[in-house]
Design a protein around this motif. Structure first.
Motif, PDB file in Angstrom:
ATOM      1  N   LEU A  67      52.453  47.019  95.374  1.00  0.00           N
ATOM      2  CA  LEU A  67      52.957  48.054  94.471  1.00  0.00           C
ATOM      3  C   LEU A  67      52.110  49.322  94.517  1.00  0.00           C
ATOM      4  N   PRO A  68      50.791  49.252  94.271  1.00  0.00           N
ATOM      5  CA  PRO A  68      50.009  50.501  94.363  1.00  0.00           C
ATOM      6  C   PRO A  68      49.992  51.075  95.767  1.00  0.00           C
ATOM      7  N   LEU A  71      53.383  52.958  96.259  1.00  0.00           N
ATOM      8  CA  LEU A  71      53.379  54.184  95.460  1.00  0.00           C
ATOM      9  C   LEU A  71      52.416  55.216  96.034  1.00  0.00           C
ATOM     10  N   LEU A  75      53.529  58.944  97.409  1.00  0.00           N
ATOM     11  CA  LEU A  75      52.913  60.165  96.894  1.00  0.00           C
ATOM     12  C   LEU A  75      52.158  60.911  97.987  1.00  0.00           C
ATOM     13  N   LEU A 205      48.921  50.731  88.566  1.00  0.00           N
ATOM     14  CA  LEU A 205      49.084  52.166  88.361  1.00  0.00           C
ATOM     15  C   LEU A 205      47.736  52.881  88.287  1.00  0.00           C
ATOM     16  N   VAL A 208      46.489  53.475  91.870  1.00  0.00           N
ATOM     17  CA  VAL A 208      47.252  54.428  92.689  1.00  0.00           C
ATOM     18  C   VAL A 208      46.492  55.731  92.932  1.00  0.00           C
TER      19      VAL A 208
END
Length: 406
Positions: A67-68, A71, A75, A205, A208
């Motif tokens: 997930l991180p 993301l 980005l 999160l 990230v």
């Protein structure tokens, strides 16, 4: 005569299994090698399936990092053009990254303070009013059936549509209540699991920004580091593969995000013009779902159509006009200018990829299916070209064999 004597003196090749016409037609020794490789691959898969517990820690690590990592990569590709512009303006990389982080924090703060509360209120109101919209839709369907010839056909077939619609409504209501009850009991019984999941998401999160910082700082050096791991003869080929993959991912992520933002803005403006309720919420939904090609717009238009049907029949026409105009502008002007033909994937292929990845991996598979397919496609294309070059290099020139026939 001399030619016949020379042919008799030449040693005759011994006939064997691979010299038969049928086996030569199938590929000769290459067929044997292919069968052996297939057998070895099957044995390896069988063994790995039996000792899969050994890889459990790696799977847990992958679930934590995925997930991180995803993301951060998204980005990175979105913010890398801004960093390159700042560096072109003679801004040092560190200061450029800090400026980008400050700008990103400012945008997120504005969204949280200005947009999110309004969207939250609209979403809450829509949740409260959606059952009313749904029941109004059912009443509209019943009224339409009563005032049309369909009622006669249903009466001839002894079908009580009122009972059918009532059963559908009762089943839907019961399903919603059961789902809510099960969800509440599940949350009450599994507070620890919920807390663990939320903790994992929060930690992901938090990680990230660190991943994004190091990608912006070291991302340009990563291909050079990977090239050093390969022999010098392969570095040019590997460099071409990585450059093509980078272009594919960069074009897709940047282009799809820009296209989604444009669709969200156009849908919001269109719904505001026709005075459709919850225009901003529906436009935001269209922007978010448009990240998924082809399937996203279908999901976005559904609640808008339900609200329009309940509002008035003419509102349905206006919603259809707005949606058609948005799709035409997006398909004819926005996507060709922003996306171009960088992916070169047929629409049917995209739909099959989305359905397959969605069935295998759920929502993340739907979102990441197209870029993953694009990477696999680039990898296969380059290795296929390498195979063709190698095959042509060792392929004997058979043109002389057919000169006599011609």
């Amino acid at each position: 005569m001399e030619q016949d004597r020379q042919n008799e003196q030449l040693p005759q090749e011994k006939s064997h299994f691979f010299s038969t016409r049928f086996i030569r037609f199938l590929g000769g020794k290459n067929l044997l090698f292919l069968l052996i490789i297939t057998l070895l691959a099957g044995c390896i898969i069988f063994i790995f399936d039996k000792i899969s517990f050994i890889f459990q820690p790696f799977l847990v690590l992958l679930e934590v990092v995925i997930l991180p990592g995803v993301l951060g990569v998204i980005l990175y590709y979105l913010l890398r053009p801004f960093l390159r512009i700042l560096m072109r303006w003679k801004v040092p990389r560190v200061w450029g990254i800090l400026l980008i982080f400050l700008g990103l924090i400012g945008v997120i703060t504005l969204l949280i303070l200005l947009v999110v509360p309004f969207l939250k209120n609209q979403f809450t109101n829509l949740l409260h009013e959606f059952p009313i919209y749904f029941m109004s839709l059912i009443d509209s369907v019943i009224s339409f059936i009563n005032n049309s010839r369909i009622n006669e056909y249903l009466a001839t077939a002894n079908i009580d549509y009122n009972l059918v619609l009532e059963n559908i409504t009762d089943d839907l209501t019961k399903t919603v209540k059961d789902t809510a009850t099960n969800l509440a009991s599940g949350v009450a019984n599994g507070v620890t699991g919920v807390v663990t999941t939320l903790t994992g998401i929060v930690l992901s999160l938090v990680i990230v920004p660190f991943i994004l910082f190091y990608l912006l700082w070291e991302g340009e050096k990563m291909p050079k580091f990977i090239l050093r791991l390969f022999p010098p003869r392969m570095r040019a080929f590997v460099d071409d593969v990585m450059e093509d993959m980078d272009n594919q991912i960069s074009s897709y992520i940047q282009g799809q995000i820009l296209v989604s933002i444009c669709i969200g803005i156009m849908v919001t403006i269109g719904f505001l013009i026709i005075k459709l309720p919850y225009a901003l919420l529906l436009g935001t939904l269209a922007m978010v779902t448009s990240v998924v090609p082809y399937l996203g717009p279908v999901i976005a238009i559904t609640p808008a159509l339900i609200i329009a049907i309940v509002t008035s029949p003419f509102m349905v026409v206006k919603v259809g006009v707005v949606w058609t105009v948005v799709q035409l502008i997006e398909g004819k002007f926005i996507s060709p200018q922003i996306m171009g033909k960088s992916l070169s994937i047929h629409p049917i292929t995209i739909i099959f990829v989305l359905l397959t990845f969605g069935s295998l991996f759920g929502v993340p598979g739907v979102i990441l299916g197209i870029p993953v397919y694009a990477l696999i496609k680039v990898f296969v294309q380059h290795f296929y070209m390498l195979f063709k070059e190698r095959y042509n290099k060792f392929q004997t020139n058979t043109a002389d064999q057919y000169e006599d026939i011609q």
